[in-house]
Structure formats: C-alpha cells, structure tokens
Design a protein around this motif. Sequence first.
Motif, mmCIF file in Angstrom:
data_model
loop_
_atom_site.group_PDB
_atom_site.id
_atom_site.type_symbol
_atom_site.label_atom_id
_atom_site.label_comp_id
_atom_site.label_asym_id
_atom_site.label_seq_id
_atom_site.Cartn_x
_atom_site.Cartn_y
_atom_site.Cartn_z
ATOM 1 N N MET A 169 7.917 49.560 -32.799
ATOM 2 C CA MET A 169 7.667 48.594 -33.869
ATOM 3 C C MET A 169 8.746 47.506 -33.902
ATOM 4 S SD MET A 169 4.803 49.428 -35.114
ATOM 5 C CE MET A 169 4.733 48.427 -36.577
ATOM 6 N N ALA A 170 9.981 47.874 -33.644
ATOM 7 C CA ALA A 170 11.059 46.880 -33.620
ATOM 8 C C ALA A 170 10.853 45.895 -32.467
ATOM 9 C CB ALA A 170 12.411 47.577 -33.499
ATOM 10 N N GLU A 171 10.442 46.411 -31.306
ATOM 11 C CA GLU A 171 10.185 45.543 -30.158
ATOM 12 C C GLU A 171 9.029 44.585 -30.454
ATOM 13 O OE1 GLU A 171 9.521 48.331 -26.998
ATOM 14 O OE2 GLU A 171 11.663 48.720 -26.719
ATOM 15 N N LEU A 172 7.972 45.115 -31.068
ATOM 16 C CA LEU A 172 6.829 44.267 -31.424
ATOM 17 C C LEU A 172 7.239 43.192 -32.429
ATOM 18 C CD1 LEU A 172 3.788 43.635 -31.355
ATOM 19 C CD2 LEU A 172 3.501 45.343 -33.171
ATOM 20 N N GLU A 173 8.021 43.575 -33.402
ATOM 21 C CA GLU A 173 8.488 42.606 -34.402
ATOM 22 C C GLU A 173 9.323 41.510 -33.743
ATOM 23 O OE1 GLU A 173 10.748 42.559 -38.741
ATOM 24 O OE2 GLU A 173 10.827 44.354 -37.500
ATOM 25 N N GLN A 174 10.169 41.912 -32.794
ATOM 26 C CA GLN A 174 11.001 40.939 -32.090
ATOM 27 C C GLN A 174 10.138 39.963 -31.288
ATOM 28 O OE1 GLN A 174 14.247 40.493 -32.449
ATOM 29 N NE2 GLN A 174 14.274 38.780 -31.018
ATOM 30 N N GLN A 175 9.115 40.491 -30.611
ATOM 31 C CA GLN A 175 8.211 39.637 -29.838
ATOM 32 C C GLN A 175 7.482 38.653 -30.753
ATOM 33 O OE1 GLN A 175 5.604 42.319 -27.782
ATOM 34 N NE2 GLN A 175 7.149 42.930 -26.277
ATOM 35 N N GLN A 176 7.013 39.154 -31.876
ATOM 36 C CA GLN A 176 6.308 38.276 -32.815
ATOM 37 C C GLN A 176 7.240 37.213 -33.378
ATOM 38 O OE1 GLN A 176 4.647 41.129 -35.560
ATOM 39 N NE2 GLN A 176 2.726 41.278 -34.417
ATOM 40 N N PHE A 177 8.487 37.588 -33.633
ATOM 41 C CA PHE A 177 9.463 36.625 -34.149
ATOM 42 C C PHE A 177 9.744 35.536 -33.120
ATOM 43 C CE2 PHE A 177 13.949 35.320 -34.646
ATOM 44 C CZ PHE A 177 13.846 34.693 -35.872
ATOM 45 N N GLU A 178 9.918 35.961 -31.857
ATOM 46 C CA GLU A 178 10.176 34.988 -30.794
ATOM 47 C C GLU A 178 8.984 34.047 -30.627
ATOM 48 O OE1 GLU A 178 11.205 37.408 -27.430
ATOM 49 O OE2 GLU A 178 13.192 37.886 -28.240
ATOM 50 N N ASN A 183 9.557 53.809 -34.221
ATOM 51 C CA ASN A 183 10.437 52.782 -34.777
ATOM 52 C C ASN A 183 10.864 51.790 -33.690
ATOM 53 O OD1 ASN A 183 11.942 51.546 -36.837
ATOM 54 N ND2 ASN A 183 13.783 52.629 -36.196
ATOM 55 N N LYS A 184 11.183 52.323 -32.509
ATOM 56 C CA LYS A 184 11.598 51.461 -31.395
ATOM 57 C C LYS A 184 10.459 50.521 -30.993
ATOM 58 C CE LYS A 184 13.306 51.603 -26.676
ATOM 59 N NZ LYS A 184 13.638 52.427 -25.513
#
Length: 74
Positions: A54-63, A51-52
């Motif tokens: 995936m959350a980091e990856l999602e944040q990177q993609q959002f940025e 989960n951690k």
Amino acid sequence: MIKSPIPGMEPACRKDKPKLISTPTRGDRGRQKSAQQELKQRQRAEIYALNKVMAELEQQQFEAFCKQMQSQGE
C-alpha cells in the motif's frame, strides 16, 4: 426406577448432572498457545506485507499526481 405421576417431572435426585467440560491437558494448552503464536506471527507478517504494498502504491500515485501537476503548470 420410580416414575413421577406428572410426565416430565422427575424427583430432584434424578436430574442429570451437567457434564463437566473437559479441561485441556498441558500438552493441549501448549499446542494451542503455540498455534495462537504462529497465527499472530503469520497475521503480523501479512499486515507488514500489505502495508508495504500500500505504501508503494501510494508513492506511485503521488508521483503520478506530481507529474500531472507539473505538466498542467507548464
């Protein structure tokens, strides 16, 4: 031993009794329960770690998406 006149047919008293399933002893149950708890804890830790990540990856993609949208707006 009395043989039945029909092959495969034995008197009811000769039928094999079904084997009893051995019940686990207290020690076995305790070890099994402990192993189940350890498995659940390990799975839970793995889920949190995934989960951690995936959350980091999602944040990177959002940025990256935000930067792309800013550069297109300029």
